[in-house]
Every structure is written in structure tokens, then in C-alpha cells.
Design a protein around this motif. Sequence first.
Motif, PDB file in Angstrom:
ATOM      1  N   SER A  35      41.226  50.053  31.601  1.00 16.39           N
ATOM      2  CA  SER A  35      41.366  48.880  32.463  1.00 16.39           C
ATOM      3  C   SER A  35      40.127  48.680  33.330  1.00 16.39           C
ATOM      4  N   THR A  36      39.456  49.770  33.722  1.00 14.12           N
ATOM      5  CA  THR A  36      38.247  49.647  34.539  1.00 14.12           C
ATOM      6  C   THR A  36      37.113  49.029  33.737  1.00 14.12           C
ATOM      7  N   VAL A  37      36.940  49.486  32.490  1.00 16.35           N
ATOM      8  CA  VAL A  37      35.921  48.901  31.617  1.00 16.35           C
ATOM      9  C   VAL A  37      36.205  47.417  31.391  1.00 16.35           C
ATOM     10  N   THR A  38      37.481  47.089  31.168  1.00 18.29           N
ATOM     11  CA  THR A  38      37.867  45.690  30.974  1.00 18.29           C
ATOM     12  C   THR A  38      37.544  44.861  32.208  1.00 18.29           C
ATOM     13  N   ALA A  39      37.852  45.390  33.388  1.00 13.69           N
ATOM     14  CA  ALA A  39      37.593  44.668  34.643  1.00 13.69           C
ATOM     15  C   ALA A  39      36.101  44.439  34.846  1.00 13.69           C
ATOM     16  N   VAL A  40      35.282  45.427  34.497  1.00 15.78           N
ATOM     17  CA  VAL A  40      33.831  45.272  34.639  1.00 15.78           C
ATOM     18  C   VAL A  40      33.305  44.216  33.663  1.00 15.78           C
ATOM     19  N   LEU A  41      33.789  44.261  32.423  1.00 19.17           N
ATOM     20  CA  LEU A  41      33.370  43.259  31.429  1.00 19.17           C
ATOM     21  C   LEU A  41      33.736  41.851  31.898  1.00 19.17           C
ATOM     22  N   MET A  42      34.955  41.706  32.405  1.00 19.37           N
ATOM     23  CA  MET A  42      35.409  40.390  32.865  1.00 19.37           C
ATOM     24  C   MET A  42      34.588  39.918  34.065  1.00 19.37           C
ATOM     25  N   THR A  43      34.254  40.862  34.962  1.00 24.60           N
ATOM     26  CA  THR A  43      33.446  40.514  36.135  1.00 24.60           C
ATOM     27  C   THR A  43      32.052  40.064  35.718  1.00 24.60           C
ATOM     28  N   LYS A  44      31.448  40.805  34.778  1.00 26.90           N
ATOM     29  CA  LYS A  44      30.109  40.445  34.316  1.00 26.90           C
ATOM     30  C   LYS A  44      30.105  39.099  33.591  1.00 26.90           C
ATOM     31  N   ALA A  45      31.185  38.805  32.878  1.00 27.08           N
ATOM     32  CA  ALA A  45      31.256  37.559  32.116  1.00 27.08           C
ATOM     33  C   ALA A  45      31.597  36.362  32.989  1.00 27.08           C
ATOM     34  N   LEU A  46      32.474  36.571  33.976  1.00 23.54           N
ATOM     35  CA  LEU A  46      33.019  35.443  34.726  1.00 23.54           C
ATOM     36  C   LEU A  46      32.634  35.408  36.203  1.00 23.54           C
ATOM     37  N   GLY A  47      32.092  36.490  36.738  1.00 23.29           N
ATOM     38  CA  GLY A  47      31.722  36.513  38.144  1.00 23.29           C
ATOM     39  C   GLY A  47      32.934  36.368  39.053  1.00 23.29           C
ATOM     40  N   GLU A  48      32.860  35.461  40.011  1.00 28.66           N
ATOM     41  CA  GLU A  48      33.941  35.248  40.980  1.00 28.66           C
ATOM     42  C   GLU A  48      35.202  34.664  40.349  1.00 28.66           C
ATOM     43  N   ARG A  49      35.077  34.200  39.102  1.00 26.89           N
ATOM     44  CA  ARG A  49      36.252  33.642  38.414  1.00 26.89           C
ATOM     45  C   ARG A  49      37.099  34.737  37.784  1.00 26.89           C
ATOM     46  N   SER A  50      36.760  35.991  38.071  1.00 30.18           N
ATOM     47  CA  SER A  50      37.554  37.142  37.611  1.00 30.18           C
ATOM     48  C   SER A  50      38.053  37.906  38.828  1.00 30.18           C
ATOM     49  N   VAL A  51      39.366  38.129  38.902  1.00 31.08           N
ATOM     50  CA  VAL A  51      39.962  38.860  40.024  1.00 31.08           C
ATOM     51  C   VAL A  51      40.681  40.095  39.475  1.00 31.08           C
ATOM     52  N   ALA A  52      40.176  41.280  39.817  1.00 32.84           N
ATOM     53  CA  ALA A  52      40.833  42.521  39.402  1.00 32.84           C
ATOM     54  C   ALA A  52      42.037  42.761  40.308  1.00 32.84           C
ATOM     55  N   VAL A  53      43.179  43.053  39.708  1.00 31.29           N
ATOM     56  CA  VAL A  53      44.413  43.236  40.476  1.00 31.29           C
ATOM     57  C   VAL A  53      44.950  44.654  40.282  1.00 31.29           C
ATOM     58  N   PHE A  54      45.033  45.387  41.370  1.00 31.45           N
ATOM     59  CA  PHE A  54      45.626  46.729  41.336  1.00 31.45           C
ATOM     60  C   PHE A  54      47.024  46.643  41.914  1.00 31.45           C
ATOM     61  N   VAL A  55      48.020  46.977  41.104  1.00 27.86           N
ATOM     62  CA  VAL A  55      49.415  46.953  41.557  1.00 27.86           C
ATOM     63  C   VAL A  55      49.850  48.382  41.869  1.00 27.86           C
ATOM     64  N   ASP A  56      50.136  48.650  43.132  1.00 24.63           N
ATOM     65  CA  ASP A  56      50.636  49.972  43.515  1.00 24.63           C
ATOM     66  C   ASP A  56      52.128  50.006  43.205  1.00 24.63           C
ATOM     67  N   THR A  57      52.469  50.648  42.100  1.00 23.51           N
ATOM     68  CA  THR A  57      53.854  50.689  41.639  1.00 23.51           C
ATOM     69  C   THR A  57      54.661  51.802  42.298  1.00 23.51           C
ATOM     70  N   GLY A  58      53.975  52.673  43.034  1.00 24.13           N
ATOM     71  CA  GLY A  58      54.666  53.833  43.585  1.00 24.13           C
ATOM     72  C   GLY A  58      54.597  55.021  42.636  1.00 24.13           C
ATOM     73  N   TYR A  59      53.954  54.804  41.474  1.00 28.41           N
ATOM     74  CA  TYR A  59      53.860  55.857  40.463  1.00 28.41           C
ATOM     75  C   TYR A  59      52.400  56.166  40.118  1.00 28.41           C
ATOM     76  N   MET A  60      51.490  55.864  41.037  1.00 25.38           N
ATOM     77  CA  MET A  60      50.076  56.079  40.763  1.00 25.38           C
ATOM     78  C   MET A  60      49.657  57.499  41.123  1.00 25.38           C
ATOM     79  N   ARG A  61      48.467  57.887  40.633  1.00 25.04           N
ATOM     80  CA  ARG A  61      47.922  59.205  40.937  1.00 25.04           C
ATOM     81  C   ARG A  61      47.592  59.359  42.425  1.00 25.04           C
ATOM     82  N   LYS A  62      47.541  60.572  42.864  1.00 24.32           N
ATOM     83  CA  LYS A  62      47.222  60.870  44.255  1.00 24.32           C
ATOM     84  C   LYS A  62      45.815  60.364  44.584  1.00 24.32           C
ATOM     85  N   GLY A  63      45.703  59.583  45.656  1.00 22.48           N
ATOM     86  CA  GLY A  63      44.403  59.088  46.101  1.00 22.48           C
ATOM     87  C   GLY A  63      43.833  57.937  45.294  1.00 22.48           C
ATOM     88  N   GLU A  64      44.639  57.351  44.411  1.00 22.52           N
ATOM     89  CA  GLU A  64      44.118  56.317  43.517  1.00 22.52           C
ATOM     90  C   GLU A  64      43.627  55.049  44.226  1.00 22.52           C
TER      91      GLU A  64
END
Length: 319
Positions: A35-64
Motif C-alpha cells: 500500500s505504501t508503494v501504491t500511495a507513492v506511485l499515486m502521489t508521483k502521478a497525481l500530486g495533490e489530486r492523490s490523498v493517502a488514507v490511513f484507517v485506524d481499525t484498532g487492529y494495527m501494529r504497535k506504533g503504526e
Amino acid sequence: MVFNPAKFVAEALSEIKEKVGKGKAIVGMSGGVDSTVTAVLMTKALGERSVAVFVDTGYMRKGEPERLKEVAKKMGMNLRFVDAKEEYYAALKGVEEPERKRKVIGEKFIRIFEKIAKEEKAEFLGQGTLAPDWIESGSGLRATIKSHHNVGGLPKEMNLKLVEPVRELYKDEVRKVGKELGLPEAIYNRQPFPGPALAIRIMGEATKEKAEIVREACAIVEEELEKAAKEGKMEIPWQYFAVLLPVRTVGVLGDARAYGYTVAVRAVESFDGMTAKACPIPPEVLERISNRITRELKEHVNRVVYDVTSKPPGTIEWE
């Protein structure tokens, strides 16, 4: 043919631009390499027209959350956080069957993304789907091994158009792309992490209490195996984590009888995630992991076991 990450990046950026056009996209970002690689590719391709969304589900790794903020800042991403912990705990209440759990998680992700997309006036959703995800999720003549939340776990009806630039790649290729994009090695060489997160490392109902237990147990396994690898006692595994089992066993706490959960440790060697073999872990390292888990989680866990099953017949994750 040898995989060429520079060529892939150029083609992926062109394809993203062509597909999205003058539109806007949100990108699901979990903190894993895909997902990080995908977010970087989208950012490079679209700039500000790309918004990375992190959803804290309560099941994420410690310190994520803190880790993701640092990566987003370094890579120039437009990052948005969503606290959905209580929504997920409620949605998964009473859900025990693994496939049902994955589908609930997948649908909840999409509904949250649809809400964010509406606020951002975006019509596209970027996902870090890989080849093993859609292969294992089954379709046509392929049997379903498990429904990945971003493929078989998606709802039939959704209002977003998918953009999946790494869909045809395997994990080793995605790592090369991450390196090509300039991601820190700690990210592009990071061990795989499931999209449904720690919810599928809890056998049975994924309650808030169990999520807190398995989060700490996973952190201990990661810390101890990484320490052992750094000390030259073993090679770092391809993937390594803890699983919380739904059964309690009798143990001893102080001078009294205790009744606690069992934690299973899982560490495997793999190349692309399609097959895997359990890692040989030195006995003293396993003992240290067991001692830490049963000491630091003594109110909850009193037994630790090691999973030596290969894939097949098992899978890497337990659900």
C-alpha cells in the motif's frame, strides 16, 4: 525476463495518469510495503489530486500511526487519518468465521473510503493489491483459498473505480519498486502485513481486549527476532508474528492456578508468499520470546507454542 523496476515505475505512472485523467483519487494505506508503494506511485502521478488514507481499525501494529506520518512526510504524501476503531469493534462483534471476518473488514473499508472520497470529491480508489491476493481470492476456475479484503472481501456494489498499479506484481518485485521510488529500506524491506491487520491474528471474535493482547505479542516477536538476526544468531525471516488462540489452558501465576490464553509464534521463509517454510529459530530465542510474552502479558497469556507448518498445507497467516 528480468524484472525492471525503473521501466515498471515509468509505465505505472503513465497508466495511473491515463486512468484517473483530471480526476482525484484516494489511496488506502495500511503501512505495509504494497500500500505504501501504491500511495507513492499515486502521489508521483497525481500530486495533490492523490490523498493517502490511513484507517485506524484498532487492529494495527504497535506504533503504526507515528511511523506512517514520518514516511508520508518524507515522500511528500497528502495523508489523512481516520479513527474508526470503535466502528470496527462493533462491526466484528460476534464474528468468528474467518471468511466472514475478512468480508466484514473489506466492506467496512470501502464504506469508509466512499465517505472520504465524497468529502474529497474523488471518484477513484488506489489499492496495493498484488498477484497473490487475487490468485488466492479465487475466481472462474480458481478455488478460493482465502478472500483477501481488497479482492474477495470487497462488496459487490461500490461507488469507487479501482486503481491497482501493482496488481500483477509479487512481493519481491514490489520491494524493488519501493527501492526505485526512494523509500527507506525499513519500509521497502518490511515484512508483509495483512490488509485485515491483527483481526486475522485473533482466532475467533476479534475483541478490543484480544487486539491489545496480540498487538503486544506481535511486537515482542518482532523485537526478539530482529534482535537475534542483528546479533548473528539467525537470518531474519520473511514474515514473523504472533497469533492469539481462542482456547484457555491451565497454568501457574505465583502460587495460584491461572487460566490463560495460548499464543502461537509464526516465522516463515518465502519468496513470493505463494509457498513458505517454517524458519528454524534457535531454542534460546524462542525461550526469550516465551518468557517475555508470558511475563509482560501474564494477566492474559500463560502458554506459547511455535508453528512449524509449511505452506501448503497451511497458509502463512492462520486465517
